[in-house]
Design a protein around this motif. Structure first.
Motif, PDB file in Angstrom:
ATOM      1  N   GLY A   1     -12.960  27.301  15.037  1.00  0.00           N
ATOM      2  CA  GLY A   1     -14.101  27.369  14.154  1.00  0.00           C
ATOM      3  C   GLY A   1     -14.606  28.784  13.980  1.00  0.00           C
ATOM      4  N   LYS A   2     -15.852  28.893  13.513  1.00  0.00           N
ATOM      5  CA  LYS A   2     -16.399  30.175  13.122  1.00  0.00           C
ATOM      6  C   LYS A   2     -17.852  30.261  13.585  1.00  0.00           C
ATOM      7  CE  LYS A   2     -13.599  29.663   8.930  1.00  0.00           C
ATOM      8  NZ  LYS A   2     -13.209  28.248   9.138  1.00  0.00           N
ATOM      9  N   PHE A   3     -18.340  31.514  13.691  1.00  0.00           N
ATOM     10  CA  PHE A   3     -19.741  31.776  13.985  1.00  0.00           C
ATOM     11  C   PHE A   3     -20.346  32.572  12.831  1.00  0.00           C
ATOM     12  CE2 PHE A   3     -17.794  31.329  18.194  1.00  0.00           C
ATOM     13  CZ  PHE A   3     -18.638  30.394  18.773  1.00  0.00           C
ATOM     14  N   LEU A   4     -21.628  32.355  12.572  1.00  0.00           N
ATOM     15  CA  LEU A   4     -22.357  33.080  11.537  1.00  0.00           C
ATOM     16  C   LEU A   4     -23.571  33.753  12.152  1.00  0.00           C
ATOM     17  CD1 LEU A   4     -22.500  30.629   8.486  1.00  0.00           C
ATOM     18  CD2 LEU A   4     -21.061  32.646   8.722  1.00  0.00           C
ATOM     19  N   ALA A   5     -23.901  34.955  11.629  1.00  0.00           N
ATOM     20  CA  ALA A   5     -25.110  35.647  12.089  1.00  0.00           C
ATOM     21  C   ALA A   5     -25.615  36.555  10.982  1.00  0.00           C
ATOM     22  CB  ALA A   5     -24.825  36.455  13.349  1.00  0.00           C
ATOM     23  N   LYS A   6     -26.933  36.574  10.759  1.00  0.00           N
ATOM     24  CA  LYS A   6     -27.528  37.594   9.899  1.00  0.00           C
ATOM     25  C   LYS A   6     -27.511  38.920  10.673  1.00  0.00           C
ATOM     26  CE  LYS A   6     -29.436  35.834   6.006  1.00  0.00           C
ATOM     27  NZ  LYS A   6     -30.882  35.662   5.919  1.00  0.00           N
ATOM     28  N   GLU A   7     -27.283  40.041   9.961  1.00  0.00           N
ATOM     29  CA  GLU A   7     -27.117  41.312  10.658  1.00  0.00           C
ATOM     30  C   GLU A   7     -28.413  41.824  11.300  1.00  0.00           C
ATOM     31  OE1 GLU A   7     -25.675  44.145   7.885  1.00  0.00           O
ATOM     32  OE2 GLU A   7     -27.487  44.203   6.674  1.00  0.00           O
ATOM     33  N   ASN A   8     -29.560  41.252  10.927  1.00  0.00           N
ATOM     34  CA  ASN A   8     -30.826  41.674  11.532  1.00  0.00           C
ATOM     35  C   ASN A   8     -31.242  40.788  12.696  1.00  0.00           C
ATOM     36  OD1 ASN A   8     -31.341  39.423   9.958  1.00  0.00           O
ATOM     37  ND2 ASN A   8     -33.354  40.126   9.285  1.00  0.00           N
ATOM     38  N   ILE A   9     -30.321  39.982  13.212  1.00  0.00           N
ATOM     39  CA  ILE A   9     -30.662  39.016  14.256  1.00  0.00           C
ATOM     40  C   ILE A   9     -30.825  39.670  15.627  1.00  0.00           C
ATOM     41  CG2 ILE A   9     -28.315  38.414  14.949  1.00  0.00           C
ATOM     42  CD1 ILE A   9     -29.167  35.482  14.989  1.00  0.00           C
ATOM     43  N   GLY A  10     -30.250  40.860  15.811  1.00  0.00           N
ATOM     44  CA  GLY A  10     -30.335  41.537  17.108  1.00  0.00           C
ATOM     45  C   GLY A  10     -29.164  41.182  17.992  1.00  0.00           C
ATOM     46  N   THR A  11     -29.119  39.939  18.482  1.00  0.00           N
ATOM     47  CA  THR A  11     -27.963  39.450  19.244  1.00  0.00           C
ATOM     48  C   THR A  11     -27.612  38.055  18.750  1.00  0.00           C
ATOM     49  OG1 THR A  11     -29.328  38.476  20.996  1.00  0.00           O
ATOM     50  CG2 THR A  11     -28.579  40.750  21.321  1.00  0.00           C
ATOM     51  N   LYS A  12     -26.311  37.733  18.789  1.00  0.00           N
ATOM     52  CA  LYS A  12     -25.809  36.421  18.418  1.00  0.00           C
ATOM     53  C   LYS A  12     -25.468  35.648  19.684  1.00  0.00           C
ATOM     54  CE  LYS A  12     -23.937  32.926  16.307  1.00  0.00           C
ATOM     55  NZ  LYS A  12     -24.799  31.914  15.674  1.00  0.00           N
ATOM     56  N   GLN A  13     -26.047  34.456  19.807  1.00  0.00           N
ATOM     57  CA  GLN A  13     -25.753  33.624  20.967  1.00  0.00           C
ATOM     58  C   GLN A  13     -24.493  32.808  20.699  1.00  0.00           C
ATOM     59  OE1 GLN A  13     -29.005  31.232  22.341  1.00  0.00           O
ATOM     60  NE2 GLN A  13     -30.471  32.909  22.328  1.00  0.00           N
ATOM     61  N   VAL A  14     -23.479  33.010  21.545  1.00  0.00           N
ATOM     62  CA  VAL A  14     -22.208  32.288  21.452  1.00  0.00           C
ATOM     63  C   VAL A  14     -22.062  31.442  22.710  1.00  0.00           C
ATOM     64  CG1 VAL A  14     -19.695  32.531  21.452  1.00  0.00           C
ATOM     65  CG2 VAL A  14     -21.095  33.965  19.954  1.00  0.00           C
ATOM     66  N   THR A  15     -21.887  30.133  22.528  1.00  0.00           N
ATOM     67  CA  THR A  15     -21.809  29.206  23.656  1.00  0.00           C
ATOM     68  C   THR A  15     -20.361  28.896  24.007  1.00  0.00           C
ATOM     69  OG1 THR A  15     -23.924  28.207  23.011  1.00  0.00           O
ATOM     70  CG2 THR A  15     -22.516  26.945  24.500  1.00  0.00           C
ATOM     71  N   LEU A  16     -20.031  28.984  25.300  1.00  0.00           N
ATOM     72  CA  LEU A  16     -18.725  28.610  25.830  1.00  0.00           C
ATOM     73  C   LEU A  16     -18.923  27.448  26.782  1.00  0.00           C
ATOM     74  CD1 LEU A  16     -18.532  31.772  25.172  1.00  0.00           C
ATOM     75  CD2 LEU A  16     -16.530  31.733  26.662  1.00  0.00           C
ATOM     76  N   LYS A  17     -17.976  26.532  26.769  1.00  0.00           N
ATOM     77  CA  LYS A  17     -18.087  25.372  27.639  1.00  0.00           C
ATOM     78  C   LYS A  17     -16.782  25.175  28.392  1.00  0.00           C
ATOM     79  CE  LYS A  17     -19.345  20.478  27.788  1.00  0.00           C
ATOM     80  NZ  LYS A  17     -19.813  19.306  27.027  1.00  0.00           N
ATOM     81  N   ALA A  18     -16.894  24.898  29.693  1.00  0.00           N
ATOM     82  CA  ALA A  18     -15.734  24.552  30.513  1.00  0.00           C
ATOM     83  C   ALA A  18     -15.679  23.034  30.617  1.00  0.00           C
ATOM     84  CB  ALA A  18     -15.849  25.187  31.894  1.00  0.00           C
ATOM     85  N   TYR A  19     -14.619  22.436  30.043  1.00  0.00           N
ATOM     86  CA  TYR A  19     -14.441  20.997  30.111  1.00  0.00           C
ATOM     87  C   TYR A  19     -13.739  20.631  31.427  1.00  0.00           C
ATOM     88  CZ  TYR A  19     -15.611  21.367  25.206  1.00  0.00           C
ATOM     89  OH  TYR A  19     -16.240  21.647  24.022  1.00  0.00           O
TER      90      TYR A  19
ATOM     91  N   GLY B   1     -18.742  24.361  38.722  1.00  0.00           N
ATOM     92  CA  GLY B   1     -18.876  22.936  38.500  1.00  0.00           C
ATOM     93  C   GLY B   1     -20.286  22.540  38.134  1.00  0.00           C
ATOM     94  N   ASP B   2     -21.282  23.303  38.621  1.00  0.00           N
ATOM     95  CA  ASP B   2     -22.682  23.019  38.320  1.00  0.00           C
ATOM     96  C   ASP B   2     -23.171  23.702  37.051  1.00  0.00           C
ATOM     97  OD1 ASP B   2     -22.934  21.476  40.640  1.00  0.00           O
ATOM     98  OD2 ASP B   2     -23.348  23.256  41.854  1.00  0.00           O
ATOM     99  N   ALA B   3     -22.436  24.706  36.583  1.00  0.00           N
ATOM    100  CA  ALA B   3     -22.847  25.448  35.375  1.00  0.00           C
ATOM    101  C   ALA B   3     -21.643  25.597  34.457  1.00  0.00           C
ATOM    102  CB  ALA B   3     -23.427  26.805  35.754  1.00  0.00           C
ATOM    103  N   PRO B   4     -21.196  24.481  33.835  1.00  0.00           N
ATOM    104  CA  PRO B   4     -19.989  24.554  32.997  1.00  0.00           C
ATOM    105  C   PRO B   4     -20.234  25.148  31.618  1.00  0.00           C
ATOM    106  CG  PRO B   4     -20.844  22.325  32.998  1.00  0.00           C
ATOM    107  CD  PRO B   4     -21.710  23.099  33.957  1.00  0.00           C
ATOM    108  N   THR B   5     -21.497  25.329  31.218  1.00  0.00           N
ATOM    109  CA  THR B   5     -21.815  25.896  29.902  1.00  0.00           C
ATOM    110  C   THR B   5     -22.479  27.246  30.087  1.00  0.00           C
ATOM    111  OG1 THR B   5     -22.072  23.703  28.919  1.00  0.00           O
ATOM    112  CG2 THR B   5     -23.065  25.556  27.749  1.00  0.00           C
TER     113      THR B   5
END
Length: 645
Positions: free
Chosen positions: A52-70, A104-108
């Motif tokens: 997939g893809k991520f979108l961000a406006k350039e004035n957002i400062g930082t983009k939050q990207v989530t990773l998950k361990a299944y 195991g306690d923090a998979p995201t």
């Protein structure tokens, strides 16, 4: 066994929002060597293939990207490296890098990627490439690239702007001639923008010309996952045509006006036109091209970057004795003629010298370019007795500058090791760079290590690239400088542990830019004597007018036997045969089969009932199979009557 229905569905904006909220990445098949299967949680999941893809406006400062361990394992930790690149060339230094640790306690985990606001009115979306790499020994990825690679599209936040090209404010049209303008919407693409086209006859009559459009507007929302199509739809075209009649007329004039209530105009807001009458042109001027276009007027020029200067020939057709006329030739870095030209000269024609040669300086950049450098040449500012045929090709041309660097084959992705589950594939792009006129071939070989040759396949095992242009298709010639090699881990019925092999890429007449040897690991299915069957997701959601909700079952562990499972539903606030349709069924997996699909049929009624739920459940696994952890899924049906009631 697979249940399917061949319905073609037209998705609305509501469906897109729903998909962003509820679609989750498929849970990968477990293997004994992997405690964590890591992937992204995307802003916009791809519809037809993983990732997939991520979108961000350039004035957002930082983009939050989530990773998950299944499938996280208790009391264990694992890590990956997240790198952000300016493009897909991962040999360059990353713009940003971070090590992400899962337990195991923090998979995201959430990574905060810094976004730079450039305060520049960009022609396109800025595109960055995100890649997960360097997994710890107990971390794996599914090797369709989408699960560990993503594009980050950075949107402008500058005020909406309409760029009008070409940028000149006056044009000559012979009767029957046409001039086309590009209107490109720039700046913040999420704000509504519309424009209007009007005209003012001066000495011409309204019946002497036509304008193809009286205005338009631009889409502010992305359709499904087609970000690039959304960007391409920010361009519209307006054509002005001088109509042909049987009258003998002198020069006639009129104006076209471009206006917008909610966007700035970058380029001419008023354009003057002159319809050339009979016997007013002593010279009709145009290029003599290296490669004339086959299907429409005009053509192209080619030059090697080490040539020094490129000779471009102009010719004045129907020259008149004892007269002279002139035009200005300008060379631009692109089609934005608001920028200063790279080169400019005035070219003069006479009845005795109707052909002139211009020497355009060419810079040798000594860089291995990914693309042909493309310059734009335009003739303008004709003297009163000089005219052009106004299909743009007669006075406009592209100059393609070819690399003269040594032939190189760029291999992507650039990582030298990859994991493949049985039945999965990995595709490599082999792009030919450098001097495109020299012959280049390549060969692919393999080395089994602990795997057998029958455990995998590689196709093709050799290739070559065209050195000559077919017809006038310069862009097609460039696009044909790319080939693809696919490596597949073959599915079998044997219970195996992890197996390894290598692929080698070699060329007798080109350098290799990227991995020349790639290590592969086939993740085995050593799950013991049992097969495990479970639902891919523990929750689903859909609008009631969608009609069909597809559901996937996965099977891991021992793949050697035929196994089956009973699938049924339990009513909740949603009732079977009233709100949804489904007959309990036994799903059978053939030996080696990893997944099966079924459809839930959603009934669209006319009553406002609010959101309703029911449960899909698995039971009675047979053939030596056991049920996995995801034995039930809650299905939510969103009511759509709010749209009309």
């Amino acid at each position: 066994m697979s249940l399917s229905i061949g319905n073609k569905l037209s998705l609305s904006l509501a469906v897109i929002i729903l998909m962003l909220l509820v679609i989750s990445s498929p849970k990968p098949a477990e293997a004994s060597t992997c405690s964590f299967y890591v992937g992204f949680q995307y802003d916009i999941p791809n519809l037809e293939y993983p990732g997939g893809k991520f979108l961000a406006k350039e004035n957002i400062g930082t983009k939050q990207v989530t990773l998950k361990a299944y499938t996280p394992k208790p009391n264990e930790s694992g890590s990956v490296t997240l790198n952000v690149y300016s493009d897909m060339n991962t040999n360059n230094a990353p713009l940003y890098s971070s090590t992400v640790t899962f337990t195991g306690d923090a998979p995201t985990q959430v990574v905060h990627i810094p976004i730079q606001d450039d305060t520049i009115l960009n022609e396109g979306i800025r595109e960055q490439f995100i890649q997960l790499s360097n997994p710890s020994s107990n971390v794996c990825f599914y090797e369709e690239d989408g699960w560990r690679e993503a594009f980050l599209y950075i949107l402008d936040n500058e005020p909406p702007t309409l760029r009008v090209t070409p940028s000149e404010t006056s044009y000559d049209l012979a009767e029957g001639g046409k001039k086309t303008f590009e209107i490109k919407r720039l700046g913040d693409l999420t704000l509504p923008v519309a424009y209007q086209i009007t005209d003012t006859p001066i000495t011409a009559q309204s019946s002497d010309y036509s304008i193809s459009s009286n205005g338009g507007s631009f889409p502010t929302e992305i359709y499904q996952d087609y970000v690039r199509d959304w960007l391409n739809s920010q361009v519209q075209y307006v054509s002005v045509t001088a109509l042909t009649d049987t009258e003998t007329e002198a020069t006639e004039t009129f104006q076209m006006h471009i206006a917008s209530a909610n966007a700035q105009i970058d380029g001419p807001s008023t354009v003057d036109f002159r319809i050339i009458g009979v016997n007013t042109c002593s010279f009709y001027v145009g290029f003599q091209y290296d490669i004339p276009n086959m299907d429409y007027p005009g053509g192209k020029f080619l030059a090697k970057e080490n040539i020094g200067t490129k000779q471009v020939t102009l010719r004045a057709y129907t020259p008149q004795p004892n007269e002279s006329g002139s035009v200005v030739l300008k060379v631009y870095s692109d089609m934005n003629m608001n920028n200063a030209p790279l080169y400019s000269t005035t070219v003069t024609f006479t009845g005795n010298a109707p052909t002139q040669v211009v020497h355009i300086p060419i810079q040798d950049d000594t860089i291995l370019n990914e693309d042909i450098r493309e310059l734009f040449i335009q003739l303008s500012n004709p003297s009163p007795n000089v005219c052009f045929y106004e299909e743009d090709g007669w006075r406009e041309a592209f100059l393609y500058i070819l690399d003269d660097e040594p032939p190189t084959l760029k291999v992507t992705p650039s990582e030298a090791s990859h994991d493949l589950a049985e039945g999965e594939s990995k595709t490599f792009e082999i792009r030919r760079l450098g001097d495109l006129t020299l012959p280049v071939t390549y060969q692919i070989t393999d080395t089994p290590i602990t795997a057998q040759s029958s455990d995998y396949s590689i196709s093709p095992t050799e290739g070559s690239f065209p050195t000559q242009i077919d017809g006038d298709y310069v862009r097609d010639w460039l696009n044909s400088q790319v080939e693809y090699v696919t490596v597949s881990a073959l599915a079998d019925t044997a219970v195996e542990s992890t197996e390894t092999f290598q692929m080698h890429i070699a060329s007798p007449n080109a350098q290799i830019n990227g991995p020349s040897t790639v290590d592969f690991r086939i993740i085995g299915n050593d799950g013991g004597s049992s097969a495990t069957i479970q639902l891919e997701q523990s929750a689903y959601a859909t609008w009631e007018y969608i009609n069909v909700l597809p559901v996937k079952l996965t099977r891991t562990g021992n793949l050697t036997q035929e196994v089956s499972v009973w699938v049924s539903t339990v009513n909740g606030s949603a009732k079977r045969d009233k709100d949804f349709g489904f007959e309990p069924v036994r799903i059978t997996f053939a030996p080696g089969q990893l997944s099966a699909n079924l459809n839930l049929y959603i009934i669209d009624d006319v009553f406002w009932e609010g959101n309703e739920t029911f449960t899909l459940q698995l039971s009675d696994a047979q053939g030596g199979a056991v049920l996995g952890t995801v034995q039930q899924a809650i299905v939510t049906i969103y009511d759509n009557e709010w749209r009309t009631q």
